[in-house]
Design an enzyme around this catalytic site. Sequence first.
Site, PDB file in Angstrom:
ATOM      1  N   CYS A 113     -47.466  34.562   1.680  1.00  0.00           N
ATOM      2  CA  CYS A 113     -46.920  33.348   2.575  1.00  0.00           C
ATOM      3  C   CYS A 113     -48.120  33.156   3.880  1.00  0.00           C
ATOM      4  O   CYS A 113     -48.736  34.179   4.216  1.00  0.00           O
ATOM      5  CB  CYS A 113     -45.659  33.583   3.274  1.00  0.00           C
ATOM      6  SG  CYS A 113     -45.318  34.583   4.229  1.00  0.00           S
ATOM      7  N   CYS A 119     -47.889  35.826   6.107  1.00  0.00           N
ATOM      8  CA  CYS A 119     -48.270  37.340   5.955  1.00  0.00           C
ATOM      9  C   CYS A 119     -50.029  37.135   5.808  1.00  0.00           C
ATOM     10  O   CYS A 119     -50.509  38.112   6.435  1.00  0.00           O
ATOM     11  CB  CYS A 119     -48.182  37.474   4.250  1.00  0.00           C
ATOM     12  SG  CYS A 119     -46.320  37.797   3.820  1.00  0.00           S
TER      13      CYS A 119
END
Length: 80
Positions: free
Chosen positions: A10, A13
């Site tokens: 994501c 991240c």
Amino acid sequence: MEIKILGGGCPKCHRLEAVTKEVVEELGLEAEFIHVKSMPEIMAYEVMTTPALVVNEKVLSSGRIPSREEIKSWLIDLKK
């Protein structure tokens, strides 16, 4: 130094990885970055929320993006 970013890929991240790489470069450290996306592997670290930051197999944070200063202080402590 081995640095793992735990998470499915994501934006958070990716941001955690980018900030951590900036700090590593700033401190002049050598580090191998590994992005762990597999849920069974993530669960092995007993992490319930991502993104998570793992350095030398030690979970330093999960569920948030720590500040640059936090990451910097952790890496300095682990370097000693």
